[in-house]
Design a protein around this motif. Structure first.
Motif, PDB file in Angstrom:
ATOM      1  N   UNK A 242       1.952 -14.017  -4.735  1.00 62.10           N
ATOM      2  CA  UNK A 242       1.957 -15.374  -4.700  1.00 62.10           C
ATOM      3  C   UNK A 242       3.053 -15.798  -3.908  1.00 62.10           C
ATOM      4  N   UNK A 243       4.341 -15.257  -3.911  1.00 59.59           N
ATOM      5  CA  UNK A 243       5.508 -15.536  -2.780  1.00 59.59           C
ATOM      6  C   UNK A 243       4.813 -15.603  -1.577  1.00 59.59           C
ATOM      7  N   UNK A 244       4.454 -14.284  -1.367  1.00 54.30           N
ATOM      8  CA  UNK A 244       4.251 -13.976   0.361  1.00 54.30           C
ATOM      9  C   UNK A 244       3.097 -15.151   0.633  1.00 54.30           C
ATOM     10  N   UNK A 245       2.160 -15.463  -0.228  1.00 52.77           N
ATOM     11  CA  UNK A 245       0.959 -16.329   0.378  1.00 52.77           C
ATOM     12  C   UNK A 245       1.674 -17.791   0.610  1.00 52.77           C
ATOM     13  N   UNK A 246       2.612 -18.273  -0.261  1.00 52.98           N
ATOM     14  CA  UNK A 246       3.369 -19.486  -0.050  1.00 52.98           C
ATOM     15  C   UNK A 246       4.088 -19.406   1.131  1.00 52.98           C
ATOM     16  N   UNK A 247       4.868 -18.135   1.741  1.00 54.15           N
ATOM     17  CA  UNK A 247       5.504 -18.041   2.817  1.00 54.15           C
ATOM     18  C   UNK A 247       4.848 -18.386   3.924  1.00 54.15           C
ATOM     19  N   UNK A 248       3.860 -17.899   4.054  1.00 51.61           N
ATOM     20  CA  UNK A 248       2.819 -17.525   5.249  1.00 51.61           C
ATOM     21  C   UNK A 248       1.646 -18.537   5.207  1.00 51.61           C
ATOM     22  N   UNK A 249       1.346 -19.155   4.092  1.00 51.88           N
ATOM     23  CA  UNK A 249       0.425 -20.065   3.950  1.00 51.88           C
ATOM     24  C   UNK A 249      -0.948 -19.401   3.772  1.00 51.88           C
ATOM     25  N   UNK A 250      -0.887 -17.854   3.615  1.00 50.88           N
ATOM     26  CA  UNK A 250      -2.002 -17.174   3.587  1.00 50.88           C
ATOM     27  C   UNK A 250      -1.660 -16.111   2.838  1.00 50.88           C
ATOM     28  N   UNK A 251      -2.726 -15.218   2.264  1.00 49.22           N
ATOM     29  CA  UNK A 251      -2.511 -14.080   1.396  1.00 49.22           C
ATOM     30  C   UNK A 251      -2.442 -12.818   2.734  1.00 49.22           C
ATOM     31  N   UNK A 252      -1.553 -11.889   2.250  1.00 47.83           N
ATOM     32  CA  UNK A 252      -1.307 -10.507   3.159  1.00 47.83           C
ATOM     33  C   UNK A 252      -1.799  -9.409   2.250  1.00 47.83           C
ATOM     34  N   UNK A 253      -3.129  -9.000   2.468  1.00 44.55           N
ATOM     35  CA  UNK A 253      -3.622  -7.754   1.688  1.00 44.55           C
ATOM     36  C   UNK A 253      -2.761  -6.633   1.821  1.00 44.55           C
ATOM     37  N   UNK A 254      -2.470  -6.215   3.166  1.00 44.72           N
ATOM     38  CA  UNK A 254      -2.060  -5.008   3.613  1.00 44.72           C
ATOM     39  C   UNK A 254      -0.778  -5.115   4.277  1.00 44.72           C
ATOM     40  N   UNK A 255       0.144  -4.282   3.802  1.00 40.26           N
ATOM     41  CA  UNK A 255       1.716  -4.290   4.379  1.00 40.26           C
ATOM     42  C   UNK A 255       1.758  -3.702   5.744  1.00 40.26           C
ATOM     43  N   UNK A 256       0.888  -2.643   5.744  1.00 40.66           N
ATOM     44  CA  UNK A 256       0.899  -1.807   6.930  1.00 40.66           C
ATOM     45  C   UNK A 256      -0.464  -1.651   7.727  1.00 40.66           C
ATOM     46  N   UNK A 257      -0.470  -1.804   8.876  1.00 35.74           N
ATOM     47  CA  UNK A 257      -1.845  -1.744   9.521  1.00 35.74           C
ATOM     48  C   UNK A 257      -2.699  -0.469   9.401  1.00 35.74           C
ATOM     49  N   UNK A 258      -3.845  -0.423   9.641  1.00 31.06           N
ATOM     50  CA  UNK A 258      -4.843   0.889   9.633  1.00 31.06           C
ATOM     51  C   UNK A 258      -4.472   1.374  11.193  1.00 31.06           C
ATOM     52  N   UNK A 259      -4.007   2.559  10.943  1.00 27.34           N
ATOM     53  CA  UNK A 259      -3.541   3.565  12.191  1.00 27.34           C
ATOM     54  C   UNK A 259      -4.725   3.584  13.279  1.00 27.34           C
ATOM     55  N   UNK A 260      -4.357   3.151  14.312  1.00 24.37           N
ATOM     56  CA  UNK A 260      -5.527   3.260  15.604  1.00 24.37           C
ATOM     57  C   UNK A 260      -5.042   4.435  16.471  1.00 24.37           C
ATOM     58  N   UNK A 261      -3.930   5.210  16.234  1.00 21.51           N
ATOM     59  CA  UNK A 261      -3.492   6.331  16.908  1.00 21.51           C
ATOM     60  C   UNK A 261      -4.046   7.444  16.418  1.00 21.51           C
ATOM     61  N   UNK A 262      -4.324   8.578  17.097  1.00 19.51           N
ATOM     62  CA  UNK A 262      -4.934   9.743  16.728  1.00 19.51           C
ATOM     63  C   UNK A 262      -3.767  10.807  17.022  1.00 19.51           C
ATOM     64  N   UNK A 263      -3.056  11.387  16.220  1.00 23.15           N
ATOM     65  CA  UNK A 263      -2.050  12.506  16.572  1.00 23.15           C
ATOM     66  C   UNK A 263      -2.701  13.833  17.191  1.00 23.15           C
ATOM     67  N   UNK A 264      -2.214  14.354  18.248  1.00 21.99           N
ATOM     68  CA  UNK A 264      -2.753  15.751  18.688  1.00 21.99           C
ATOM     69  C   UNK A 264      -1.710  16.758  18.575  1.00 21.99           C
ATOM     70  N   UNK A 265      -1.916  17.868  19.144  1.00 21.46           N
ATOM     71  CA  UNK A 265      -1.252  18.746  19.177  1.00 21.46           C
ATOM     72  C   UNK A 265      -0.261  19.004  20.182  1.00 21.46           C
ATOM     73  N   UNK A 266      -0.564  18.105  21.388  1.00 25.28           N
ATOM     74  CA  UNK A 266       0.201  18.021  22.550  1.00 25.28           C
ATOM     75  C   UNK A 266       1.624  17.596  22.426  1.00 25.28           C
ATOM     76  N   UNK A 267       2.662  18.110  22.604  1.00 26.26           N
ATOM     77  CA  UNK A 267       3.995  17.673  22.334  1.00 26.26           C
ATOM     78  C   UNK A 267       4.242  17.047  23.773  1.00 26.26           C
ATOM     79  N   UNK A 268       4.880  15.681  23.687  1.00 27.60           N
ATOM     80  CA  UNK A 268       5.060  14.987  24.965  1.00 27.60           C
ATOM     81  C   UNK A 268       6.774  14.760  24.886  1.00 27.60           C
TER      82      UNK A 268
END
Length: 511
Positions: A242-268
């Motif tokens: 409720x508080x978040x919705x009033x702060x931003x004027x909308x609801x926020x369902x997820x706190x963290x984004x769905x990852x687009x990165x795909x970890x590999x075994x290559x060490x950089x």
């Protein structure tokens, strides 16, 4: 909505009342007709995104700013504070989000600055140290009151700020992001102090972007958005959503984004045997392509110190650093920057910004050749376009690119630092407490950027005291204790309890 909730609350003496408060800065209407009241013995939270007007309202209460219109009543008497000394004199103290300490003075001298106990014409040093020690003991922190503030970490400075405010024995205590640099254990000590102050009748105004911690201490909550009053309610009558919705004027369902990165075994990027005598020893870790590595640990465990040494800000006595298979020799920040390493400091004001300079200058200062012609003269169009790109990308709230950075909110200042380093196109990025003092909506945007950077092959390290953030954003976690890595954990297979087990030195696991 807010009025009915207030009326339902049991009557209590109103310590402070603000009515129809407005404040304008050049090009910015920071507050528009805001109302607020604080009762004795309560914690009243003020919530809102960066730029909502929270800090401006607090600075008006404490005398840093004067309102363009509206009235302030304190203990039933009309007031208008023209300085912090005036507000402190009547019993209002503030712990600022941006640390307000004098680096070359001692902890004790900072706590009692301009209020030192005297014996005749001389400062009574013995009493000064004893009084400062009592203030520090009150919040359960072990800091020598005789050391200079410049030798302390950001978290320790935050505790000194809290002790300084408590030394005033104020009727009203304003806490602006007081836990932003504290560990969970330190925050719990602070909450105990807050409960004790409430029992003594102190009214506390509490500002924090960590909404979950408010559950423990907050009685009422007022929400601001874009400088306007939205609502006031009993905290128990609302959910965090409720508080978040009033702060931003909308609801926020997820706190963290769905990852687009795909970890590999290559060490950089990898580090081995990193040692700085008396600070950390035998530090080794690696970052694989497409992953975010977390640094977790208690205050003083060595997380920040390792990042600074890799960047070149502090000396390394031994160890090797490798990027894309090539060993790096870094002796100062210039070497680090040229090698493609970026370090986003936890103290943005001291180490990340030229606060008197405008937004565009701050965004481009790390790569001036990118906005200059072949003769080294700044190309105005390139300079404007590059700056505007990162203002748009990071949703930086500023009336113009020429606005001095010091006039922006803390969260927008932090986003400018991120933009500055992104323009440099680094290969390795250390994010040291990147969401400290940043609102919940802006956090999501920064998390998305971190994910995208890792997906592009940039080595990303997240240093954070917020374990939910570390668990929500990383792929693996290096846990620090007393200058060593005690465990490297796979994020999906661990939890806060296991991390704290290794962070407290209770165990050590093979790396």
């Amino acid at each position: 909505m807010g009025a009915s909730a207030i009326a339902a609350t049991a009557p209590a003496r109103v310590l402070l009342r603000l009515e129809n408060i407005s404040k304008e800065f050049p090009g910015v209407k920071a507050l528009l007709g805001v109302n607020f009241d604080l009762r004795a013995g309560e914690v009243h939270a003020v919530c809102g995104e960066n730029g909502a007007g929270k800090s401006t309202l607090m600075k008006i209460i404490s005398g840093v700013y004067q309102p363009n219109s509206g009235s302030i009543t304190f203990k039933g008497e009309p007031m208008r504070f023209s300085s912090t000394l005036q507000s402190e004199a009547v019993g209002i103290a503030i712990i600022h989000q941006e640390l307000n300490l004098v680096p070359h003075l001692t902890v004790a001298e900072n706590i009692y600055l301009a209020r030192e106990p005297r014996r005749g014409f001389l400062v009574d040093r013995k009493k000064l140290l004893a009084d400062a020690r009592r203030c520090l003991d009150r919040i359960g922190v072990n800091i020598d009151p005789n050391v200079q503030v410049r030798t302390l970490s950001v978290a320790q400075c935050q505790m000194v700020e809290i002790a300084k405010a408590l030394s005033l024995d104020a009727a009203v205590l304003i806490m602006d992001e007081p836990t932003s640099s504290l560990t969970e254990q330190e925050a719990q000590l602070l909450f105990k102090v807050i409960r004790d102050l409430k029992a003594q009748g102190t009214g506390i105004i509490y500002i924090s972007h960590r909404l979950d911690e408010m559950v423990e201490i907050v009685d009422r909550v007022t929400v601001l958005r874009d400088g306007r009053y939205i609502s006031t309610d009993n905290f128990a009558d609302l959910t965090l959503d409720d508080i978040v919705a009033r702060m931003v004027g909308r609801s926020l369902e997820d706190k963290y984004p769905e990852p687009t990165r795909v970890p590999s075994e290559h060490v950089i990027f990898s580090a081995s045997g990193l040692t700085r005598h008396g600070v950390f020893s035998g530090i080794g870790f690696e970052i694989r392509r497409g992953e975010i590595l977390g640094f977790a640990g208690l205050m003083g465990a060595g997380r920040t110190e390792v990042a600074r040494a890799i960047f070149g800000a502090d000396p390394l006595h031994s160890g090797t650093i490798t990027l894309d298979g090539k060993e790096l020799k870094i002796t100062d920040p210039r070497n680090g920057i040229e090698a493609g390493i970026a370090y986003l400091s936890e103290d943005r004001k001291a180490n990340g910004l030229a606060i008197k300079m405008p937004v565009d200058a701050n965004l481009t200062m790390a790569r001036m050749d990118g906005v200059s012609n072949r003769f080294g003269v700044i190309d105005r169009k390139k300079h404007h376009d590059a700056s505007q790109h990162y203002v748009d990308l990071l949703n930086i709230k500023t009336p113009s690119l020429t606005q001095p950075v010091r006039l922006l909110s803390g969260g927008n200042q932090q986003k400018i630092i991120i933009g500055k380093w992104l323009f440099r196109e680094p290969r390795v990025m250390f994010f040291d407490e990147p969401t400290r003092g940043i609102d919940i909506g802006a956090k999501f945007a920064i998390y998305q950027i971190m994910d995208e950077l890792a997906a592009r092959g940039i080595a990303v390290v997240l240093i954070s005291s917020e374990l939910p953030e570390v668990l929500g954003m990383t792929d693996r976690i290096a846990v620090f204790h007393a200058g060593r890595i005690t465990a490297t954990l796979t994020t999906r297979d661990t939890n806060q309890e296991e991390i704290m087990h290794y962070a407290s030195g209770s165990g050590r696991r093979a790396q």
